[in-house]
Design an enzyme around this catalytic site. Structure first.
Site, PDB file in Angstrom:
ATOM      1  N   CYS A 143      89.106  17.285-135.988  1.00 52.74           N
ATOM      2  CA  CYS A 143      89.652  18.255-136.943  1.00 52.74           C
ATOM      3  C   CYS A 143      90.724  19.115-136.299  1.00 52.74           C
ATOM      4  CB  CYS A 143      88.529  19.125-137.501  1.00 52.74           C
ATOM      5  SG  CYS A 143      89.105  20.346-138.700  1.00 52.74           S
ATOM      6  N   CYS A 146      90.668  22.796-137.309  1.00 50.18           N
ATOM      7  CA  CYS A 146      89.561  23.533-136.686  1.00 50.18           C
ATOM      8  C   CYS A 146      89.877  23.861-135.226  1.00 50.18           C
ATOM      9  CB  CYS A 146      88.270  22.710-136.721  1.00 50.18           C
ATOM     10  SG  CYS A 146      87.846  22.011-138.311  1.00 50.18           S
ATOM     11  N   ASP A 147      90.410  22.892-134.497  1.00 45.11           N
ATOM     12  CA  ASP A 147      90.493  23.000-133.036  1.00 45.11           C
ATOM     13  C   ASP A 147      91.905  23.037-132.458  1.00 45.11           C
ATOM     14  OD1 ASP A 147      87.702  22.899-132.997  1.00 45.11           O
ATOM     15  OD2 ASP A 147      87.684  20.720-132.923  1.00 45.11           O
TER      16      ASP A 147
END
Length: 319
Positions: A143, A146-147
């Site tokens: 992701c 997300c990261d």
């Protein structure tokens, strides 16, 4: 056979399931949740969804100092329990949605329910190569939104050739030093618009007809990946600190095959603007019905929607 009839039963946990539980419990619907657990296919699986394998969560509002995924899910669970949610830490193995009240069979517990909220989520597809598991959350991710922020000014790889991979690559290019896309073929499967956007980006390069053989690194984290050219069989070590696997997700809908309507990718169909499925009284929220956003905050939002939809549906039925 169970005799108690629940007003609301939630199948699954994670941000969607726990939020649905919080709202349903506060509406005095006394929800019962089957939170999930290990399976034969995935003995490491724990209740709480994909955030249980996420280290720092920095993009969820209200946590300016970041919070780990497991800690966040522990807080969600405690909040749901505080309002009276009964939680069974087990999987559902069978459902009968052919008549109401619906029947839900867990591994040890079973019940009948007037409504059901499905929050079984989706599972990222992984490469299954050496070193991948060892470096998850230490360089390997599924992701970018997300990261990605953890890889500022670093060199990273993205694996895949579809829209998701091009979206991830384009998103990462705004943050990282360089993005190299590794794709098994010599042309992309992504839509023309997404292809053009990625191909024109000066920070994105491509390794065609290639696949990852191994992820390498040390106790500090990932330091590179061994990439194989599928035509020549030659391998080379590409020095990168991040690897984003963008080959899709599999919605956890096996339990509902042939019962609930799904999209082509297997995600549960819901009526636009709601969480209603094709069976009245059955609702779906979170990543099991969302192939587009796949964020904790959007999953929580649809969990709220599902609880409100269930509450209003029960009122309409005079219950």
């Amino acid at each position: 056979m169970a005799e108690k009839i629940n007003k609301v039963t939630i199948i699954g946990s994670g941000p969607a399931g726990y939020t649905a539980a919080i709202y349903a419990a506060r509406a005095n619907l006394q929800p019962v949740m089957f939170a999930g657990g290990p399976t034969l296919d995935d003995p490491q699986r724990v209740p709480g969804g994909q955030l249980m394998v996420t280290t720092d969560v920095e993009n969820y509002p209200g946590f300016p100092e970041a919070i780990t995924g497991p800690e966040m899910m522990e807080r969600f669970q405690k909040q749901a329990e505080r309002f009276g949610t009964v939680i069974h830490m087990e999987n559902v193995v069978k459902v009968d949605f052919s008549k109401r009240p619906f029947f839900i069979q867990g591994e040890s517990e079973s019940c009948y329910s007037e409504t059901v909220i499905i929050a079984t989520g989706a599972t990222a597809k992984w490469l299954g190569v050496k070193g991948e598991d060892s470096f998850k959350n230490r360089g390997v991710s599924a992701c970018a939104t997300c990261d990605g922020a953890f890889f500022k000014n670093q060199d990273v790889l993205v694996v895949g050739g579809g829209d998701t991979a091009m979206e991830e690559a384009t998103y990462l290019a705004k943050i990282v030093k360089s993005v190299t896309v590794v794709h098994r073929r010599d042309s992309l499967r992504a839509s023309k618009v997404m292809q053009e956007r990625a191909l024109k980006n000066p920070k994105i390069s491509f390794l065609w007809d290639s696949a990852i053989d191994e992820v390498v690194g040390d106790n500090k984290g990932m330091s590179g990946a061994v990439v194989r050219n599928l035509k020549t069989n030659d391998t080379k070590l590409v020095p990168v600190t991040g690897l984003f696997v963008a080959i899709g997700h599999t919605p956890n809908t096996g339990l509902f095959q042939g019962v609930l309507e799904t999209h082509q990718g297997g995600y549960l169909k819901t009526v636009p603007g709601s969480t209603r499925t094709n069976i009245p009284g059955v609702f779906a929220c979170g990543d099991v019905q969302d192939s587009y956003y796949r964020q904790a905050i959007t999953a929580a939002g649809t969990g709220c929607m599902a609880a409100i939809d269930a509450e209003r549906w029960l009122i309409e039925q005079g219950e």
